[in-house]
Design an enzyme around this catalytic site. Structure first.
Site, PDB file in Angstrom:
ATOM      1  N   GLY A  17       0.788  -1.228   0.000  1.00  0.00           N
ATOM      2  CA  GLY A  17       0.000   0.000   0.000  1.00  0.00           C
ATOM      3  C   GLY A  17       0.821   1.279   0.000  1.00  0.00           C
ATOM      4  N   ARG A  38       5.776  -6.727   9.124  1.00  0.00           N
ATOM      5  CA  ARG A  38       5.747  -7.757  10.161  1.00  0.00           C
ATOM      6  C   ARG A  38       6.578  -8.963   9.744  1.00  0.00           C
ATOM      7  NH1 ARG A  38      -0.513  -7.686  11.819  1.00  0.00           N
ATOM      8  NH2 ARG A  38      -0.621  -7.179   9.637  1.00  0.00           N
ATOM      9  N   TYR A 153     -11.404   2.660  14.813  1.00  0.00           N
ATOM     10  CA  TYR A 153     -10.429   3.197  13.846  1.00  0.00           C
ATOM     11  C   TYR A 153     -10.366   4.717  13.959  1.00  0.00           C
ATOM     12  CZ  TYR A 153      -8.198   4.045   9.288  1.00  0.00           C
ATOM     13  OH  TYR A 153      -7.347   4.454   8.280  1.00  0.00           O
TER      14      TYR A 153
HETATM   15  N1  LIG Z   1      -6.289   2.802   2.118  1.00  0.00           N
HETATM   16  C1  LIG Z   1      -7.061   3.761   2.574  1.00  0.00           C
HETATM   17  O1  LIG Z   1      -8.126   4.056   1.999  1.00  0.00           O
HETATM   18  C2  LIG Z   1      -6.646   4.562   3.788  1.00  0.00           C
HETATM   19  C3  LIG Z   1      -7.330   5.754   4.046  1.00  0.00           C
HETATM   20  C4  LIG Z   1      -6.937   6.542   5.111  1.00  0.00           C
HETATM   21  C5  LIG Z   1      -5.876   6.158   5.907  1.00  0.00           C
HETATM   22  N2  LIG Z   1      -5.237   4.998   5.663  1.00  0.00           N
HETATM   23  C6  LIG Z   1      -4.085   4.673   6.528  1.00  0.00           C
HETATM   24  O2  LIG Z   1      -2.919   4.616   5.744  1.00  0.00           O
HETATM   25  C7  LIG Z   1      -1.966   3.721   6.324  1.00  0.00           C
HETATM   26  C8  LIG Z   1      -1.499   2.755   5.265  1.00  0.00           C
HETATM   27  O3  LIG Z   1      -2.642   1.978   4.881  1.00  0.00           O
HETATM   28  P1  LIG Z   1      -2.721   1.174   3.513  1.00  0.00           P
HETATM   29  O4  LIG Z   1      -4.001   1.512   2.902  1.00  0.00           O
HETATM   30  O5  LIG Z   1      -1.458   1.294   2.764  1.00  0.00           O
HETATM   31  O6  LIG Z   1      -2.917  -0.273   4.159  1.00  0.00           O
HETATM   32  P2  LIG Z   1      -2.297  -1.694   3.793  1.00  0.00           P
HETATM   33  O7  LIG Z   1      -3.111  -2.689   4.534  1.00  0.00           O
HETATM   34  O8  LIG Z   1      -2.154  -1.815   2.344  1.00  0.00           O
HETATM   35  O9  LIG Z   1      -0.870  -1.551   4.467  1.00  0.00           O
HETATM   36  C9  LIG Z   1      -0.748  -1.450   5.863  1.00  0.00           C
HETATM   37  C10 LIG Z   1       0.440  -2.259   6.282  1.00  0.00           C
HETATM   38  O10 LIG Z   1       0.522  -2.216   7.701  1.00  0.00           O
HETATM   39  C11 LIG Z   1       0.906  -3.494   8.123  1.00  0.00           C
HETATM   40  N3  LIG Z   1       0.563  -3.725   9.515  1.00  0.00           N
HETATM   41  C12 LIG Z   1      -0.665  -3.869  10.074  1.00  0.00           C
HETATM   42  N4  LIG Z   1      -0.546  -4.110  11.381  1.00  0.00           N
HETATM   43  C13 LIG Z   1       0.778  -4.092  11.656  1.00  0.00           C
HETATM   44  C14 LIG Z   1       1.537  -4.289  12.843  1.00  0.00           C
HETATM   45  N5  LIG Z   1       0.938  -4.530  14.017  1.00  0.00           N
HETATM   46  N6  LIG Z   1       2.895  -4.219  12.764  1.00  0.00           N
HETATM   47  C15 LIG Z   1       3.493  -3.971  11.593  1.00  0.00           C
HETATM   48  N7  LIG Z   1       2.836  -3.793  10.438  1.00  0.00           N
HETATM   49  C16 LIG Z   1       1.493  -3.851  10.482  1.00  0.00           C
HETATM   50  C17 LIG Z   1       0.163  -4.445   7.194  1.00  0.00           C
HETATM   51  O11 LIG Z   1       0.732  -5.727   7.218  1.00  0.00           O
HETATM   52  C18 LIG Z   1       0.334  -3.729   5.868  1.00  0.00           C
HETATM   53  O12 LIG Z   1       1.544  -4.100   5.260  1.00  0.00           O
HETATM   54  C19 LIG Z   1      -2.690   3.051   7.495  1.00  0.00           C
HETATM   55  O13 LIG Z   1      -2.274   3.649   8.692  1.00  0.00           O
HETATM   56  C20 LIG Z   1      -4.154   3.339   7.214  1.00  0.00           C
HETATM   57  O14 LIG Z   1      -4.917   3.383   8.390  1.00  0.00           O
HETATM   58  C21 LIG Z   1      -5.601   4.178   4.636  1.00  0.00           C
END
Ligand SMILES: NC(=O)c1ccc[n+]([C@@H]2O[C@H](COP(=O)([O-])OP(=O)(O)OC[C@H]3O[C@@H](n4cnc5c(N)ncnc54)[C@H](O)[C@@H]3O)[C@@H](O)[C@H]2O)c1
Length: 256
Positions: A17, A38, A153
């Site tokens: 992501g 992780r 969240y």
């Molecule tokens: N995708 C969206 O629409 C969106 C919108 C707003 C905010 N966000 C935020 O953006 C950030 C990135 O999200 P993304 O969409 O790329 O998500 P994603 O799920 O694609 O990537 C998130 C990563 O965090 C890792 N992760 C989760 N728990 C973990 C832990 N305990 N220790 C280590 N790694 C851990 C996951 O394995 C994954 O690789 C997050 O904080 C999310 O809340 C996402």
């Protein structure tokens, strides 16, 4: 010459992501990037695909001793840390009526404790160089536009924003060359977003269209668009910006 030449960056959640897109862009802009996930194998695989300026390490963000190990390794290898991006996060649906303790704790442990541990353990190393440094915490549009179906969240992200502002103030008032800001994405096409589509229980196309309509620009964002905002915050181009909230949300924070 890239905007991050000579800098060392650490990105949590870097194998997928937004974290992956940020790690790739930072490396292209000249940074040496420590990409964490992780799973060490996942982190290494993505780091190898970026090239010699990236390395992959295992990091469970909700575990303080994991953070200590990673920061010690960065200190030993480069003796400095200029950029910390807390991108790792979880998002599981649930209103106040159906959020159980496990769901609540998972959000707090990952999205809040994880960022607290990261900022606290990285700060001494970031401080020690005296060079301009930047903490970037990935929050969400949900921090200012709550959704009834994302109670835990939203709570974790709003608290993360408050924590980041406190860190920004602390650093500025103590004369540290460290800035701290949050990025507030709207819907962004990542594995987490795909999960959110599934959680609606609707057919994918219908769920996707519903999410698009929540964004005045009428579409979902790309991880690379978030990475550009992170690049600006990481670079010296944003040298007078601290405690700020950068939206990358197609206008969803200002929708009626
Ligand atoms: N995708 C969206 O629409 C969106 C919108 C707003 C905010 N966000 C935020 O953006 C950030 C990135 O999200 P993304 O969409 O790329 O998500 P994603 O799920 O694609 O990537 C998130 C990563 O965090 C890792 N992760 C989760 N728990 C973990 C832990 N305990 N220790 C280590 N790694 C851990 C996951 O394995 C994954 O690789 C997050 O904080 C999310 O809340 C996402």
């Amino acid at each position: 010459m890239g905007d991050l030449e000579g800098k060392v960056a650490l990105v949590s959640g870097g194998s997928k992501g937004m974290g992956e897109a940020i790690a790739r862009l930072f490396a292209r802009e000249g940074a040496r990037v420590v990409l964490t996930a992780r799973s060490e194998a996942d982190a290494r695989r993505v780091a190898e695909s970026i090239g010699p300026s990236a390395c992959g390490m295992a990091l469970e963000v909700s575990n303080r001793s994991n953070w200590v190990r990673v920061i010690d390794a960065v200190s030993e290898r480069w003796g400095r840390l200029d950029i910390l991006v807390n991108s790792a996060g979880v998002s599981i649906g649930g209103s106040i009526e159906d959020t159980n303790e496990e769901n609540w704790r998972l959000h707090m442990a990952t999205n809040l404790d994880g960022v607290y541990y990261g900022c606290q353990t990285a700060l001494p190393l970031m401080k020690s160089s005296g060079e301009p440094s930047s903490i970037i915490n990935i929050a969400s549009v949900i921090a200012s536009r709550p959704m009834s179906s994302l109670m835990a969240y939203g709570a974790s992200k709003t608290a993360m924003v408050a924590m980041t502002k406190s860190i920004a103030l602390h650093c500025a008032l103590n004369g540290y060359a460290i800035r701290a800001n949050t990025i507030h994405p709207g819907g962004i096409e990542t594995p987490m977003f795909e999960d959110a589509l599934v959680q609606t229980g609707l057919p994918r196309e219908q769920a996707y269209a519903m999410w698009c309509s929540a964004h005045p620009m009428g579409r979902i964002g790309k991880p690379e668009e978030v990475a550009q905002a992170a690049l600006w915050l990481a670079s010296d181009a944003s040298s007078f910006t601290t405690g700020g909230e950068v939206t990358v949300d197609g206008g969803s924070a200002i929708r009626h």
